[in-house]
Scaffold this motif. Structure first.
Motif, PDB file in Angstrom:
ATOM      1  N   GLY A  25       0.811  -1.213   0.000  1.00  0.00           N
ATOM      2  CA  GLY A  25       0.000   0.000   0.000  1.00  0.00           C
ATOM      3  C   GLY A  25       0.842   1.259   0.000  1.00  0.00           C
ATOM      4  O   GLY A  25       0.461   2.284  -0.566  1.00  0.00           O
ATOM      5  N   ALA A  26       2.020   1.168   0.630  1.00  0.00           N
ATOM      6  CA  ALA A  26       2.886   2.338   0.722  1.00  0.00           C
ATOM      7  C   ALA A  26       3.449   2.753  -0.631  1.00  0.00           C
ATOM      8  O   ALA A  26       3.849   3.906  -0.804  1.00  0.00           O
ATOM      9  N   LEU A  27       3.501   1.839  -1.593  1.00  0.00           N
ATOM     10  CA  LEU A  27       3.997   2.174  -2.922  1.00  0.00           C
ATOM     11  C   LEU A  27       2.879   2.277  -3.950  1.00  0.00           C
ATOM     12  O   LEU A  27       2.880   3.173  -4.784  1.00  0.00           O
ATOM     13  N   MET A  28       1.922   1.353  -3.879  1.00  0.00           N
ATOM     14  CA  MET A  28       0.891   1.291  -4.916  1.00  0.00           C
ATOM     15  C   MET A  28      -0.021   2.516  -4.888  1.00  0.00           C
ATOM     16  O   MET A  28      -0.322   3.114  -5.925  1.00  0.00           O
ATOM     17  N   THR A  29      -0.474   2.896  -3.705  1.00  0.00           N
ATOM     18  CA  THR A  29      -1.402   4.030  -3.599  1.00  0.00           C
ATOM     19  C   THR A  29      -0.770   5.345  -4.048  1.00  0.00           C
ATOM     20  O   THR A  29      -1.348   6.059  -4.867  1.00  0.00           O
ATOM     21  N   PRO A  30       0.435   5.714  -3.530  1.00  0.00           N
ATOM     22  CA  PRO A  30       1.042   6.948  -4.031  1.00  0.00           C
ATOM     23  C   PRO A  30       1.379   6.900  -5.509  1.00  0.00           C
ATOM     24  O   PRO A  30       1.340   7.927  -6.191  1.00  0.00           O
ATOM     25  N   LEU A 104      -1.949   9.979   4.043  1.00  0.00           N
ATOM     26  CA  LEU A 104      -1.082   8.998   3.412  1.00  0.00           C
ATOM     27  C   LEU A 104       0.381   9.409   3.538  1.00  0.00           C
ATOM     28  O   LEU A 104       1.261   8.564   3.781  1.00  0.00           O
ATOM     29  N   GLY A 105       0.664  10.712   3.391  1.00  0.00           N
ATOM     30  CA  GLY A 105       2.040  11.191   3.548  1.00  0.00           C
ATOM     31  C   GLY A 105       2.582  10.894   4.933  1.00  0.00           C
ATOM     32  O   GLY A 105       3.723  10.435   5.087  1.00  0.00           O
ATOM     33  N   VAL A 106       1.768  11.135   5.961  1.00  0.00           N
ATOM     34  CA  VAL A 106       2.186  10.839   7.341  1.00  0.00           C
ATOM     35  C   VAL A 106       2.377   9.339   7.524  1.00  0.00           C
ATOM     36  O   VAL A 106       3.339   8.882   8.163  1.00  0.00           O
ATOM     37  N   GLY A 152      -7.266   1.729   7.252  1.00  0.00           N
ATOM     38  CA  GLY A 152      -8.561   2.161   6.742  1.00  0.00           C
ATOM     39  C   GLY A 152      -8.518   3.518   6.073  1.00  0.00           C
ATOM     40  O   GLY A 152      -9.209   3.766   5.078  1.00  0.00           O
ATOM     41  N   VAL A 153      -7.671   4.407   6.599  1.00  0.00           N
ATOM     42  CA  VAL A 153      -7.580   5.761   6.046  1.00  0.00           C
ATOM     43  C   VAL A 153      -6.677   5.807   4.821  1.00  0.00           C
ATOM     44  O   VAL A 153      -6.991   6.456   3.817  1.00  0.00           O
ATOM     45  N   SER A 154      -5.533   5.104   4.886  1.00  0.00           N
ATOM     46  CA  SER A 154      -4.493   5.319   3.875  1.00  0.00           C
ATOM     47  C   SER A 154      -4.108   4.081   3.082  1.00  0.00           C
ATOM     48  O   SER A 154      -3.367   4.198   2.098  1.00  0.00           O
TER      49      SER A 154
END
Length: 293
Positions: A25-30, A104-106, A152-154
């Motif tokens: 999620g840390a790579l795919m979403t951004p 997401l940044g945080v 859930g948020v990010s």
């Protein structure tokens, strides 16, 4: 409509995920937000639904091999499942005004800290089996609650944050027990968040199909070559990418971003060289001891 550039992007990201076991999620979403202009809530929703399809695969393998502490999974899920579902409402409330983007940044900054902590703690873990440790219910539930809310948020945290918290709470667990327990607890967590986003988020079927088409073979390929690649170096590269994405999402000035990335690169290079030298000294010491015998 299938998005072929997104398929290629998700394939490349999934290779990294397969190599490191972290950063999905840390790579795919951004990536979707920064390179394909996908709205933040749609990116989070589609990534979580895709993860809900992929997560069970690795989990079944660990369950079959007995490398899962089901008591830990239960207490983690008791905290994470309800807060993951509630995180969808926060994401929807923050969607106006780029709240999800900043959240997401945080979360990515926390993921970078998690990678650094995992490196400092080492990869080997303890020596206890999955069912040989004493479970601490209250702190475990709290870890689940915080991790579930962030997911859930990010969509970030099921692999990159919770496993670090498990390492701190249960240092006696072996590495494969940590990974197996984290993978299995992530399944109901991600499913809960995905269900919330299906009902109240901004799920887009075409996006999710494109992600799955690219990421499934990418994860498989990354997992196949992971044994040949230096894991510590790959995680260091991943940390730099996550840091760059986090600063970009938080609208940090370009000059400050470049300075931060340069400092992080120097720290990683110096740390890597020190680690290699320490390993070489340890190897020489073992060789000298063997000759002395």
């Amino acid at each position: 409509m299938i998005d072929f550039p997104l398929i290629v992007g998700s394939f490349l990201v999934a290779i990294v995920v397969g190599l490191t076991g972290m950063g999905g999620g840390a790579l795919m979403t951004p990536m979707m937000m920064l390179f394909f202009n996908v709205p933040p809530l749609a990116a989070v929703s589609s990534d979580l639904v895709a993860s809900a399809v992929m997560k069970p695969v690795g989990s079944f393998v660990h369950l079959r091999h007995g490398t899962v502490n089901l008591r830990l999974v239960w207490w983690l899920c008791a905290g994470s499942v309800p807060t993951a579902f509630c995180g969808v409402f926060l994401a929807r409330a923050w969607a106006v005004g780029d709240g999800v983007k900043y959240a997401l940044g945080v979360a990515l900054l926390l993921a970078v800290a998690g990678l650094a902590a995992k490196t400092l703690m080492g990869d080997r873990g303890g020596t206890a089996g999955a069912n040989e440790i004493r479970v601490r219910p209250i702190p475990t539930v709290l870890v689940g609650m915080v991790g579930g809310l962030i997911v859930g948020v990010s969509s970030v945290g099921s692999g990159s944050l919770i496993i670090v918290a498990l390492m701190a709470l249960y240092p006696a667990l072996k590495a494969n027990q940590l990974v197996g327990t984290d993978l299995v607890q992530a399944v109901p967590l991600v499913v809960s968040a995905a269900l919330g986003h299906l009902l109240f988020g901004d799920f887009q079927f075409d996006l999710t199909v494109s992600l799955l088409i690219g990421s499934i073979p990418g994860v498989y390929l990354g997992a196949r070559i992971s044994s040949r690649a230096p894991g510590g170096l790959i995680r260091a590269m991943l940390a730099i990418v996550l840091l760059a994405s986090a600063l970009k999402l938080l609208n940090v000035d370009n000059m400050i971003t470049l300075v931060a990335l340069a400092v992080a690169t120097v720290v990683i290079v110096v740390g890597w060289r020190l680690r290699v030298r320490a390993a070489a000294r340890a190897s020489r010491g073992s060789a000298d001891l063997s000759r002395a015998r």
